[in-house]
Design a protein around this motif. Structure first.
Motif, PDB file in Angstrom:
ATOM      1  N   UNK A  56      10.337 -19.055  -5.730  1.00 25.03           N
ATOM      2  CA  UNK A  56      10.899 -18.937  -7.068  1.00 25.03           C
ATOM      3  C   UNK A  56      10.275 -17.699  -7.694  1.00 25.03           C
ATOM      4  N   UNK A  57      10.984 -17.134  -8.642  1.00 18.31           N
ATOM      5  CA  UNK A  57      10.556 -15.870  -9.215  1.00 18.31           C
ATOM      6  C   UNK A  57      10.615 -15.924 -10.727  1.00 18.31           C
ATOM      7  N   UNK A  58       9.643 -15.282 -11.361  1.00 11.91           N
ATOM      8  CA  UNK A  58       9.646 -15.121 -12.813  1.00 11.91           C
ATOM      9  C   UNK A  58       9.448 -13.635 -13.117  1.00 11.91           C
ATOM     10  N   UNK A  59       9.767 -13.254 -14.327  1.00  7.45           N
ATOM     11  CA  UNK A  59       9.599 -11.870 -14.737  1.00  7.45           C
ATOM     12  C   UNK A  59      10.833 -11.056 -14.458  1.00  7.45           C
ATOM     13  N   UNK A  60      10.668  -9.749 -14.526  1.00  2.00           N
ATOM     14  CA  UNK A  60      11.791  -8.836 -14.364  1.00  2.00           C
ATOM     15  C   UNK A  60      11.567  -7.937 -13.163  1.00  2.00           C
ATOM     16  N   UNK A  61      12.399  -8.104 -12.144  1.00  2.00           N
ATOM     17  CA  UNK A  61      12.389  -7.213 -10.981  1.00  2.00           C
ATOM     18  C   UNK A  61      13.337  -6.062 -11.269  1.00  2.00           C
ATOM     19  N   UNK A  62      12.875  -4.850 -11.053  1.00  3.89           N
ATOM     20  CA  UNK A  62      13.697  -3.663 -11.301  1.00  3.89           C
ATOM     21  C   UNK A  62      14.054  -3.015  -9.965  1.00  3.89           C
ATOM     22  N   UNK A  63      15.247  -3.300  -9.427  1.00  3.81           N
ATOM     23  CA  UNK A  63      15.621  -2.781  -8.104  1.00  3.81           C
ATOM     24  C   UNK A  63      15.722  -1.260  -8.045  1.00  3.81           C
ATOM     25  N   UNK A  64      15.975  -0.614  -9.174  1.00  3.56           N
ATOM     26  CA  UNK A  64      16.119   0.837  -9.194  1.00  3.56           C
ATOM     27  C   UNK A  64      14.812   1.552  -9.531  1.00  3.56           C
ATOM     28  N   UNK A  65      13.711   0.816  -9.655  1.00  5.38           N
ATOM     29  CA  UNK A  65      12.428   1.403 -10.038  1.00  5.38           C
ATOM     30  C   UNK A  65      11.908   2.338  -8.951  1.00  5.38           C
ATOM     31  N   UNK A  66      11.518   3.525  -9.349  1.00  5.83           N
ATOM     32  CA  UNK A  66      10.909   4.501  -8.437  1.00  5.83           C
ATOM     33  C   UNK A  66       9.651   5.017  -9.093  1.00  5.83           C
ATOM     34  N   UNK A  67       8.541   4.466  -8.712  1.00  7.63           N
ATOM     35  CA  UNK A  67       7.258   4.876  -9.264  1.00  7.63           C
ATOM     36  C   UNK A  67       6.156   4.062  -8.634  1.00  7.63           C
ATOM     37  N   UNK A  68       4.992   4.188  -9.195  1.00  2.47           N
ATOM     38  CA  UNK A  68       3.844   3.463  -8.657  1.00  2.47           C
ATOM     39  C   UNK A  68       3.997   1.967  -8.899  1.00  2.47           C
ATOM     40  N   UNK A  69       3.558   1.205  -7.911  1.00  2.94           N
ATOM     41  CA  UNK A  69       3.493  -0.240  -8.076  1.00  2.94           C
ATOM     42  C   UNK A  69       2.086  -0.693  -7.732  1.00  2.94           C
ATOM     43  N   UNK A  70       1.715  -1.811  -8.301  1.00  2.00           N
ATOM     44  CA  UNK A  70       0.458  -2.448  -7.923  1.00  2.00           C
ATOM     45  C   UNK A  70       0.748  -3.927  -7.747  1.00  2.00           C
ATOM     46  N   UNK A  71      -0.053  -4.578  -6.930  1.00  2.00           N
ATOM     47  CA  UNK A  71       0.217  -5.981  -6.627  1.00  2.00           C
ATOM     48  C   UNK A  71      -1.085  -6.723  -6.373  1.00  2.00           C
ATOM     49  N   UNK A 124       0.829  -1.206   0.000  1.00  2.00           N
ATOM     50  CA  UNK A 124       0.000   0.000   0.000  1.00  2.00           C
ATOM     51  C   UNK A 124       0.864   1.257   0.000  1.00  2.00           C
ATOM     52  N   UNK A 125       2.035   1.178   0.612  1.00  2.00           N
ATOM     53  CA  UNK A 125       2.972   2.306   0.623  1.00  2.00           C
ATOM     54  C   UNK A 125       3.850   2.332  -0.626  1.00  2.00           C
ATOM     55  N   UNK A 126       3.604   1.393  -1.528  1.00  2.00           N
ATOM     56  CA  UNK A 126       4.355   1.252  -2.778  1.00  2.00           C
ATOM     57  C   UNK A 126       5.840   1.071  -2.509  1.00  2.00           C
ATOM     58  N   UNK A 127       6.145   0.259  -1.505  1.00  2.00           N
ATOM     59  CA  UNK A 127       7.515  -0.086  -1.157  1.00  2.00           C
ATOM     60  C   UNK A 127       7.748  -1.546  -1.518  1.00  2.00           C
ATOM     61  N   UNK A 128       8.804  -1.805  -2.270  1.00  2.00           N
ATOM     62  CA  UNK A 128       9.073  -3.174  -2.717  1.00  2.00           C
ATOM     63  C   UNK A 128      10.550  -3.293  -3.044  1.00  2.00           C
ATOM     64  N   UNK A 129      11.352  -3.596  -2.029  1.00  2.95           N
ATOM     65  CA  UNK A 129      12.795  -3.725  -2.198  1.00  2.95           C
ATOM     66  C   UNK A 129      13.215  -5.142  -1.820  1.00  2.95           C
ATOM     67  N   UNK A 130      13.521  -5.937  -2.832  1.00  4.49           N
ATOM     68  CA  UNK A 130      13.896  -7.331  -2.619  1.00  4.49           C
ATOM     69  C   UNK A 130      15.394  -7.472  -2.380  1.00  4.49           C
ATOM     70  N   UNK A 131      15.749  -8.455  -1.567  1.00  9.46           N
ATOM     71  CA  UNK A 131      17.140  -8.841  -1.328  1.00  9.46           C
ATOM     72  C   UNK A 131      17.267 -10.282  -1.827  1.00  9.46           C
ATOM     73  N   UNK A 132      18.213 -10.525  -2.724  1.00  9.02           N
ATOM     74  CA  UNK A 132      18.335 -11.841  -3.359  1.00  9.02           C
ATOM     75  C   UNK A 132      19.501 -12.613  -2.877  1.00  9.02           C
ATOM     76  N   UNK A 133      19.419 -13.839  -3.360  1.00  9.86           N
ATOM     77  CA  UNK A 133      18.586 -14.831  -2.688  1.00  9.86           C
ATOM     78  C   UNK A 133      19.410 -15.485  -1.619  1.00  9.86           C
ATOM     79  N   UNK A 134      18.777 -16.155  -0.756  1.00 11.51           N
ATOM     80  CA  UNK A 134      19.454 -16.937   0.276  1.00 11.51           C
ATOM     81  C   UNK A 134      18.897 -18.348   0.235  1.00 11.51           C
TER      82      UNK A 134
END
Length: 178
Positions: A51-66, A12-22
């Protein structure tokens, strides 16, 4: 606090910062999502056996929806970062919290208000811990002290180094202390 509620709050705060992987001890892949980071707490939501598919953009700064669903004994989280989509399939959502002694820190200063600023800083990181992780992560003393963040003379400094959207300052005008 329930990990799924925490995830909903982040999204809801449009925060999505992933740390890969362990890899866990059993060899399963765990992907971490930053929940709260300050000098007192490092907190993550852990997508367990993921597991993950698609493209995660760590530098993305904008609206997200989920959106999230549960199918075939696993959760599916789909996150849109603009025109990019990342999907995480996982078995469980866990929390991983590391608490630190913040008594020796205080590195944001304002000339002539150093002691007040250090006190405000310590109270604010206690309040973050209380607000984001819940009272079970705080000592009885921290629970009481965290409430002082709303006391106007203590939020005079209002973290001037922090962007306004992350500021805990409740007042726009300055308070005369003397």
């Amino acid at each position: 606090m329930d990990a799924f509620v925490m995830l909903q709050e982040l999204l809801e705060q449009e925060q999505f910062e992933l740390i890969f992987p362990e890899r866990s001890i059993s060899g399963q892949l765990d992907i971490r999502l930053v929940y709260l980071m300050n000098d007192a707490v490092e907190s993550f939501l852990v997508f367990h056996n993921a597991r993950m598919t698609g493209e995660y953009r760590p530098d993305y700064e904008g609206e997200i929806s989920a959106s999230m669903s549960f199918e075939d004994m696993e959760y599916i989280l789909v996150v849109h970062q603009g025109d990019s989509v990342v999907t995480i399939f996982f078995e469980d959502l866990l929390t991983d919290v590391h608490l630190y002694d913040y008594g020796e820190i205080g590195h944001f200063w304002m000339k002539d208000y150093e002691y007040l600023r250090q006190l405000e800083y310590r109270l604010a990181i206690m309040r973050d811990k209380y607000d984001y992780l819940g009272e079970e992560y705080c000592t009885p003393e921290e629970r009481k002290l965290a409430m002082l963040v709303d006391f106007p003379p203590l939020n005079y400094c209002c973290y001037p180094a922090v962007p306004e959207q992350y500021s805990n300052c409740k007042r726009k005008e300055k308070i005369l202390l003397f």
